[in-house]
Write a protein that holds these residues in place. Structure first.
Motif, PDB file in Angstrom:
ATOM      1  N   GLU A  28       0.991   3.490   2.265  1.00  0.00           N
ATOM      2  CA  GLU A  28       1.565   3.619   3.610  1.00  0.00           C
ATOM      3  C   GLU A  28       2.736   2.668   3.784  1.00  0.00           C
ATOM      4  OE1 GLU A  28       2.636   2.540   7.483  1.00  0.00           O
ATOM      5  OE2 GLU A  28       1.379   1.172   6.291  1.00  0.00           O
ATOM      6  N   GLN A  29       2.634   1.450   3.284  1.00  0.00           N
ATOM      7  CA  GLN A  29       3.724   0.484   3.418  1.00  0.00           C
ATOM      8  C   GLN A  29       4.946   0.917   2.615  1.00  0.00           C
ATOM      9  OE1 GLN A  29       1.456  -3.006   2.222  1.00  0.00           O
ATOM     10  NE2 GLN A  29       1.413  -3.759   4.340  1.00  0.00           N
ATOM     11  N   GLN A  42      -0.600  -5.305   1.015  1.00  0.00           N
ATOM     12  CA  GLN A  42      -2.032  -5.107   0.813  1.00  0.00           C
ATOM     13  C   GLN A  42      -2.481  -5.300  -0.634  1.00  0.00           C
ATOM     14  OE1 GLN A  42      -4.200  -4.432   3.568  1.00  0.00           O
ATOM     15  NE2 GLN A  42      -2.301  -5.133   4.534  1.00  0.00           N
ATOM     16  N   GLU A  43      -1.579  -5.183  -1.585  1.00  0.00           N
ATOM     17  CA  GLU A  43      -1.951  -5.327  -2.992  1.00  0.00           C
ATOM     18  C   GLU A  43      -1.495  -6.659  -3.585  1.00  0.00           C
ATOM     19  OE1 GLU A  43      -4.016  -3.233  -4.284  1.00  0.00           O
ATOM     20  OE2 GLU A  43      -3.945  -2.041  -2.437  1.00  0.00           O
ATOM     21  N   GLU A  60      -0.894  -5.389   9.414  1.00  0.00           N
ATOM     22  CA  GLU A  60      -0.311  -4.203   8.783  1.00  0.00           C
ATOM     23  C   GLU A  60       0.962  -4.522   8.008  1.00  0.00           C
ATOM     24  OE1 GLU A  60       2.311  -2.509  12.582  1.00  0.00           O
ATOM     25  OE2 GLU A  60       0.424  -1.532  12.011  1.00  0.00           O
ATOM     26  N   SER A  64       0.851  -1.194   0.000  1.00  0.00           N
ATOM     27  CA  SER A  64       0.000   0.000   0.000  1.00  0.00           C
ATOM     28  C   SER A  64       0.884   1.240   0.000  1.00  0.00           C
ATOM     29  CB  SER A  64      -0.890   0.001   1.237  1.00  0.00           C
ATOM     30  OG  SER A  64      -0.093   0.138   2.407  1.00  0.00           O
TER      31      SER A  64
END
Length: 394
Positions: free
Chosen positions: A117-118, A237-238, A233, A115
């Protein structure tokens, strides 16, 4: 050459880079010449990794190039990235592999599957090489069949994932800070998911693989994940399935093709210099027809493969890059590489089997490049499926 380009680049492909890119490449070339080349045979022979050089690699500012989350220049072209991979492998395939695992596989996984954020959380420190990455996909019982046969599992418990399984041949894993681990989700879907695992996490362990005959400077490891708990977290995420994993591999497979060209050019240079200096029958052996025949064969194979990977990089930059492009380049270039390093060793005769002349290191390392990032057979079938429309996989 007076302009700083390699004599081995007979068709002057390097001229396709712009002035700024050539400046970056020449800076990398000088670093490798001064700080890696003088010690590469010793490190390889002793199977020791030069940890003290990691900050120096970071100072080059190339690992984070192209990532907006990182400091330094904007997007680096695939052509420049390819020439850097070539240059590293031309000096030391082990150090090229170390860098490729970190900047290509680990950072590439986060850049493509993380993501926003990551990416902001991990990429800047990795770009400065303050945090080193590894990539854990291959398993003790699975290599080419890993897409369907991944045995490492991920079970969700609230906001935590519990990882269990084993990985093998994981470069950098003995000292990496962040390890991208691919695991199959328990349950009916069985999706392949990616996780960024801090190496200090309980349940994570890495054991150095010893007694290698290739890429001896690289610290490959066997990993064991035993109830290793990773927060949600830290799940990429992708990454929604193996297709996303394969997208990362498509790009890094191209890098191996570039590295193969670097190995060919190294073998050619070693053989050329040796045959110019070695005297037999009253003069340098480079004057003999059969020696010149092998030298020209070596340079021809390297030059044709360099043209192939240059076009590959152009397709990547144009956004028309497909699996079969990188698969065919990796299969073809590494096959030609094995042939070229064999001729190089042949031209050095008995001296070709001692480390003092470096060619033996490239002969051995070529075997690893030939095998990793997809075998010749698997990459051939990927290309075959594209050209026939028919899958030949089991």
């Amino acid at each position: 050459m007076a302009d700083g380009m390699l004599e081995e680049d007979l068709y002057r492909f390097e001229e396709l880079l712009d002035d700024e890119e050539r400046g970056t490449l020449h800076r990398v070339r000088a670093f490798l010449r001064d700080e890696v080349a003088p010690h590469a045979d010793e490190w390889w022979g002793r199977a020791t990794f030069p940890h003290h050089l990691i900050p120096r690699y970071g100072e080059l500012g190339i690992a984070g190039a192209g990532y907006e989350e990182c400091e330094g220049p904007g997007k680096a072209s695939s052509l420049l990235s390819g020439f850097i991979a070539l240059e590293m492998a031309r000096v030391d395939p082990s150090m090229a592999t170390f860098y490729g695992v970190h900047a290509g596989l680990a950072m590439g996984s986060i850049a493509r599957c993380g993501s926003a954020e990551q990416r902001r959380r991990w990429l800047p420190a990795m770009g400065r090489m303050e945090k080193i990455g590894a990539f854990a996909l291959t398993e003790p019982q699975g290599g080419s069949d890993v897409a369907a046969g991944l045995r490492t599992t991920a079970r969700r418990e609230g906001d935590t994932w519990v990882l269990n399984g084993n990985k093998r041949w994981i470069g950098n894993a003995t000292f990496a800070d962040l390890v991208v681990v691919w695991a199959r989700e328990e349950g009916d879907d069985g999706r392949v998911l990616g996780f960024v695992v801090d190496s200090s996490t309980p349940g994570f362990s890495a054991r150095l693989i010893e007694n290698k005959i290739a890429l001896r400077t690289v610290e490959n490891a066997d990993l064991v994940l035993t109830d290793c708990r990773v927060p949600e977290e830290n799940r990429l995420q992708e990454a929604h399935g193996f297709r996303d994993t394969a997208d990362v591999l498509r790009h890094t497979r191209s890098g191996v093709a570039w590295e193969a060209v670097g190995v060919m050019l190294a073998a050619y240079r070693i053989a050329l210099d040796y045959t110019r200096e070695r005297e037999q029958f009253g003069g340098p052996v480079a004057r003999f027809q059969l020696v010149q025949d092998l030298l020209v064969r070596m340079l021809s194979d390297a030059t044709s493969c360099l043209g192939m990977v240059v076009r590959l990089a152009q397709l990547e930059d144009a956004g028309t890059f497909r699996d079969e492009h990188s698969a065919m380049a990796k299969a073809h270039c590494t096959t030609r590489m094995r042939e070229v390093v064999g001729w190089g060793r042949e031209l050095l005769a008995g001296n070709g089997i001692v480390l003092d002349y470096s060619i033996g290191r490239f002969v051995a390392d070529a075997e690893a490049l030939y095998s990793y990032e997809g075998t010749r057979e698997i990459n051939t079938l990927i290309t075959g499926r594209a050209v026939t429309g028919l899958g030949a996989f089991v």
